[in-house]
Scaffold this motif. Structure first.
Motif, PDB file in Angstrom:
ATOM      1  N   LEU A 134       0.818  -1.214   0.000  1.00  0.00           N
ATOM      2  CA  LEU A 134       0.000   0.000   0.000  1.00  0.00           C
ATOM      3  C   LEU A 134       0.852   1.265   0.000  1.00  0.00           C
ATOM      4  N   ILE A 135       2.036   1.188   0.601  1.00  0.00           N
ATOM      5  CA  ILE A 135       2.931   2.341   0.672  1.00  0.00           C
ATOM      6  C   ILE A 135       4.327   1.920   0.230  1.00  0.00           C
ATOM      7  N   PHE A 136       5.219   2.896   0.095  1.00  0.00           N
ATOM      8  CA  PHE A 136       6.579   2.614  -0.373  1.00  0.00           C
ATOM      9  C   PHE A 136       7.389   1.830   0.657  1.00  0.00           C
ATOM     10  N   HIS A 137       7.372   2.284   1.925  1.00  0.00           N
ATOM     11  CA  HIS A 137       8.244   1.661   2.919  1.00  0.00           C
ATOM     12  C   HIS A 137       7.736   1.957   4.334  1.00  0.00           C
ATOM     13  N   MET A 138       8.066   1.068   5.272  1.00  0.00           N
ATOM     14  CA  MET A 138       7.849   1.289   6.701  1.00  0.00           C
ATOM     15  C   MET A 138       9.185   1.255   7.413  1.00  0.00           C
ATOM     16  N   VAL A 139       9.289   2.073   8.465  1.00  0.00           N
ATOM     17  CA  VAL A 139      10.415   1.986   9.388  1.00  0.00           C
ATOM     18  C   VAL A 139       9.809   1.836  10.775  1.00  0.00           C
ATOM     19  N   LEU A 140      10.087   0.702  11.406  1.00  0.00           N
ATOM     20  CA  LEU A 140       9.483   0.403  12.709  1.00  0.00           C
ATOM     21  C   LEU A 140      10.563   0.254  13.769  1.00  0.00           C
ATOM     22  N   ASP A 141      10.378   0.956  14.868  1.00  0.00           N
ATOM     23  CA  ASP A 141      11.295   0.815  16.003  1.00  0.00           C
ATOM     24  C   ASP A 141      10.585   0.206  17.205  1.00  0.00           C
ATOM     25  N   VAL A 142       9.247   0.142  17.143  1.00  0.00           N
ATOM     26  CA  VAL A 142       8.433  -0.395  18.241  1.00  0.00           C
ATOM     27  C   VAL A 142       7.394  -1.350  17.670  1.00  0.00           C
ATOM     28  N   TYR A 143       6.970  -2.318  18.506  1.00  0.00           N
ATOM     29  CA  TYR A 143       6.125  -3.399  18.013  1.00  0.00           C
ATOM     30  C   TYR A 143       5.108  -3.801  19.076  1.00  0.00           C
ATOM     31  N   GLU A 144       4.019  -4.370  18.611  1.00  0.00           N
ATOM     32  CA  GLU A 144       2.970  -4.852  19.507  1.00  0.00           C
ATOM     33  C   GLU A 144       3.514  -5.931  20.444  1.00  0.00           C
TER      34      GLU A 144
END
Length: 314
Positions: A243-253
């Protein structure tokens, strides 16, 4: 008075603290020791090491200084019942976190992962997707102390910044500010969406698959606030459907992220292990907040810096 640290600062930080407050009985450990709690008046902790039983043991405890911005894993109800004051180090994360976020954005805009991969493969390849940060729009969800610092740095790159907060009142280094309930109207405007929200009842699962459908196809989504903003299942669906170009995740469920989780396998996500705030100066900056607050406390003034509502979570 006894102040118990469940962390052990470097000698160059610890020794000046002890010298400055000779009337205090300081105890320092690298982890929590239950036998120290009964006569502790002030507890300095990262927060995650506490449970209901520890609060029950701490019969004299009056103040908890949390060397962290988040308090969601602390035994909030038990602390509130005892009327124990809680304060934290809100604001000290802004420099390292803002630098981490800018680094990730520039890395993606200037195709640094592509460069590193080619270097590993000894491959000369110019077929990269390159773009500029200059002239783009960023939506910062939760423009508090950290969000404002991100906004300041982004504006130096001539990025237009939009903030979302509860009130809709102007926020520092935001060109525009709206209420958070106007999220859906603002999402399509930005190439970069950054969440710095804390974990509260209102923010839990605030973002869904449908919200990502409102984002631009070239958008970068970054979550550096708290992981329960969006479920892991929803993130996987978004990545699968591109749906989008990219994600950057530093936190998670769920943390740590399990080694067999699908999230690790995608090319359109950067998985960072919740360490964007880490810095060699972390404890140093924490003590810069603690010392003035301790002076206030000793003079009988309990209106210390970053006083928190433990039940609200901020």
């Amino acid at each position: 008075m006894k102040i118990y640290f469940t962390l052990d600062p470097r000698p160059d930080l610890k020794e000046p603290l002890v010298s400055e407050f000779p009337e205090i009985d300081f105890t320092f450990h690298k982890q929590l020791d239950e036998s120290e709690l009964a006569d502790t008046d002030v507890l300095v902790t990262y927060g995650e090491d506490l449970n209901d039983h520890h609060i029950e043991l701490s019969e004299q405890l009056k103040w908890i200084f949390v060397v962290s911005a988040g308090i969601e894993k602390m035994p909030a109800q038990k602390i509130a019942e005892r009327g124990i004051l809680v304060s934290n180090v809100r604001g000290i994360h802004k420099k390292p976190m803002a630098e981490s976020i800018i680094a990730h954005i520039l890395s993606l805009k200037r195709a640094l992962p592509f460069v590193y991969k080619n270097q590993q493969n000894c491959e000369w390849n110019k077929k990269a997707r390159l773009s500029e940060l200059n002239g783009s729009t960023a939506l910062i969800i939760g423009p508090g102390a950290i969000g404002a610092e991100i906004g300041r740095l982004l504006q130096a790159f001539e990025v237009y910044t939009i903030g979302l907060n509860r009130s809709g009142q102007p926020a520092p280094f935001m060109n525009e500010t709206y209420r958070i309930d106007e999220l859906k109207e603002q999402l399509p405007k930005a190439e970069i969406i950054i969440s710095m929200l804390p974990s509260t009842k209102e923010t839990k699962n605030l973002l869904s698959y449908e919200d990502f459908k409102l984002m631009r196809k070239d958008a970068i989504f970054m979550n550096f606030g708290r992981g329960d903003l969006v479920s892991l299942g929803e993130l996987v669906r978004v990545l699968e459907d591109e749906l989008i170009f990219h994600m950057v995740l530093d936190v998670y469920e769920v943390e740590p992220l399990p080694a067999d989780h699908k999230l690790w396998k995608f090319d359109n996500v950067t998985v960072s292990p919740h360490f964007s705030s880490h810095s060699s100066r972390y404890v140093e900056r924490s003590l810069e907040i603690f010392k003035p607050s301790l002076k206030k406390w000793l003079s009988g003034d309990h209106d210390v810096e970053n006083k928190m509502d433990i039940l609200r979570g901020y």
